[in-house]
Write an enzyme that holds these catalytic residues in place. Structure first.
Site, mmCIF file in Angstrom:
data_model
loop_
_atom_site.group_PDB
_atom_site.id
_atom_site.type_symbol
_atom_site.label_atom_id
_atom_site.label_comp_id
_atom_site.label_asym_id
_atom_site.label_seq_id
_atom_site.Cartn_x
_atom_site.Cartn_y
_atom_site.Cartn_z
ATOM 1 N N VAL A 25 14.280 38.336 -22.595
ATOM 2 C CA VAL A 25 14.558 39.128 -23.795
ATOM 3 C C VAL A 25 14.988 38.219 -24.946
ATOM 4 C CG1 VAL A 25 15.199 41.166 -22.461
ATOM 5 C CG2 VAL A 25 16.964 39.525 -23.115
ATOM 6 N N VAL A 84 19.517 35.991 -19.441
ATOM 7 C CA VAL A 84 18.377 35.329 -20.072
ATOM 8 C C VAL A 84 17.079 36.082 -19.792
ATOM 9 C CG1 VAL A 84 16.981 33.219 -20.111
ATOM 10 C CG2 VAL A 84 19.478 33.066 -20.000
ATOM 11 N N GLU A 85 16.967 36.669 -18.616
ATOM 12 C CA GLU A 85 15.703 37.286 -18.216
ATOM 13 C C GLU A 85 15.544 38.703 -18.772
ATOM 14 O OE1 GLU A 85 14.619 36.540 -14.047
ATOM 15 O OE2 GLU A 85 16.215 35.040 -13.995
ATOM 16 N N MET A 86 16.300 39.670 -18.226
ATOM 17 C CA MET A 86 16.143 41.059 -18.670
ATOM 18 C C MET A 86 17.403 41.602 -19.345
ATOM 19 S SD MET A 86 13.951 42.211 -15.301
ATOM 20 C CE MET A 86 13.109 43.682 -15.858
#
Length: 459
Positions: A217, A259-261
């Site tokens: 994201v 960091v990812e979702m």
């Protein structure tokens, strides 16, 4: 003068006879009436394997001597980087199954005679394996494979290989699969509704995103290369550092990773999903207790169990179709085994069954020309044990031609580069271009089918 020469010759012959007799007396195989497990256990002990391949192993008497002790310490450190056999030794006494990678490694060193080290059995005469002991060890390996790992799919010639054909499917709940498929592709699992599981594990591009590091994201990038989701059901753990023991545990990680979702909690995710009446109706029909992290990840896990890619050209070759792959690929498979690749890349997924140290022969991280990152610590991140630093879960090699770039750091852009780097840093060898190309030809035969169609980069 002739008399003294004759005496000298006789003395040498007497010494040779004495050594030969002593060797035969000392180097006796375990009794034939022992089980194969106890025979193997005895050979591991008498062969000196535990001296270097066990943190708790008994050290030789000269290990405390100056100079020699330093050499022994180096051998022990190197041995433990390759493998710690403590658990294996204990499992042999209890009758538990032995890991596939252990079987492959033992088979390799017994077959080529590379263990124990020459300088070890020059002192410990009874340590070198005689013909009977080698036969016992190889028979035990074969029995372990037949009992615990055989798929029944390989033809007789390849039935005892460390690599086996993959099964077509594993049992699943069809309703959960369909729900899991929806959730796998649902961007509402992310905080800003832009990222789904499929964003980094695209089923149309080999189950990866073909980026060095995946984008989460807000345009953020992670610090590790995304492994393929295809055939992940066969991995013994998930993630490079093994922090998830199951696919469900793995599925629970990225949604809350900042960091990812970047979702704050599963409660936030559930609030968004619950607003979808059609999805909620479907969800409640399968999980009457409603939305929860456990149920969401359970459904995703069930879907991921279907992401199996059987019927590769190499699978067909292992099943007996000699025309399924080219002679170059056959030669590449022989080189793959000769260069010890098949001691870590084992089983139906050609990997995913062990943690291995990156840089056994040369320091990969010192020569990489890039700063050490937290992700480079590998399994150490979870265990905090120094021996696990730079140790990673071995990736499976199925569909490898589709999943570039390679390694945990995504540093290698081509398979040939990856193969030659592994030869250098794991074996200390400079693999010739021609040999590397043959191994790549073999690896290209590992691309399987999904839903009846050969997997491509544009499925």
């Amino acid at each position: 003068m002739k008399k003294w020469i004759k005496i000298g010759v006789m003395a040498i012959l007497a010494a040779i006879i004495f050594i030969a007799i002593t060797y035969r007396v000392i180097n006796q195989p375990p009794p034939a009436n022992l089980t194969s497990e106890m025979q193997a256990r005895t050979i591991l002990e008498t062969g000196g394997c535990l001296s270097c391949h066990s943190a708790d192993g008994e050290r030789p008497f000269y290990a405390s001597f100056p100079i020699v002790g330093f050499m022994v310490k180096g051998d022990i450190e190197k041995g433990l980087k390759h493998e710690d056999l403590t658990k294996t030794y204990e499992s042999l006494a209890s009758g538990n199954k032995i890991d596939e990678t252990i079987l492959a490694k033992i088979e390799k060193v017994v077959t080529d005679g590379s263990m124990p080290l020459h300088r070890y059995y020059m002192i410990h005469w009874g340590a070198s394996l005689n013909k009977e002991e080698k036969s016992m060890m190889l028979s035990w390996v074969k029995k372990q494979r037949e009992t615990h790992y055989a798929t029944g799919l390989a033809c007789e010639e390849f039935a005892n290989e460390s690599i086996q054909p993959i099964v077509d499917s594993i049992p699943v709940n069809p309703d959960k699969v369909e729900l899991g498929k929806i959730l796998f592709h649902d961007t509402r699992l992310s905080s800003d509704n832009t990222v789904s599981c499929a964003s980094c594990h695209d089923l149309n591009t080999g189950g990866v995103d073909n980026k060095q590091y995946s984008e989460g994201v807000g345009g953020q990038f992670g610090g590790v290369n995304a492994p393929t989701v295809y055939n992940a059901a066969f991995n013994f753990v998930q993630f490079w550092d093994g922090r998830a023991g199951t696919l469900a545990e793995q599925a629970a990680g990225p949604p809350l990773n900042p960091v990812e979702m970047a979702s704050q909690s599963f409660d936030d995710i559930i609030a968004k999903l619950a607003a979808d009446k059609e999805l909620t109706k479907r969800f409640m029909a399968i999980y009457p207790d409603g939305y929860s992290e456990k149920n969401i990840t359970d459904a995703i896990e069930e879907f991921e169990k279907t992401l199996i890619t059987p019927n590769s050209a190499f699978d067909r070759y292992l099943k007996g179709d000699k025309s399924a792959i080219s002679q170059e690929a056959i030669d590449g498979y022989a080189l793959f085994k000769e260069n010890k690749c098949a001691t870590c890349h084992v089983g139906v997924n050609l990997g995913g069954q062990s943690y291995e140290y990156m840089g056994l022969a040369h320091s990969y991280f010192e020569e990489r020309n890039a700063p050490i990152t937290e992700e480079d610590n590998g399994r150490f991140k979870q265990t905090k044990e120094e021996r696990d630093r730079h140790r990673f879960k071995v990736p499976g090699l199925r569909n490898i031609e589709l999943t570039a770039p390679y390694f945990h750091d995504g540093s290698q852009k081509t398979m040939k580069d990856a193969v030659q780097y592994m030869a250098k840093y794991q074996l200390g060898d400079e693999l010739k271009d021609n040999d590397a190309e043959k191994i790549v030809a073999f690896m290209n035969t590992l691309t399987g089918e999904f839903q009846g169609k050969k997997l491509t980069s544009a499925n």
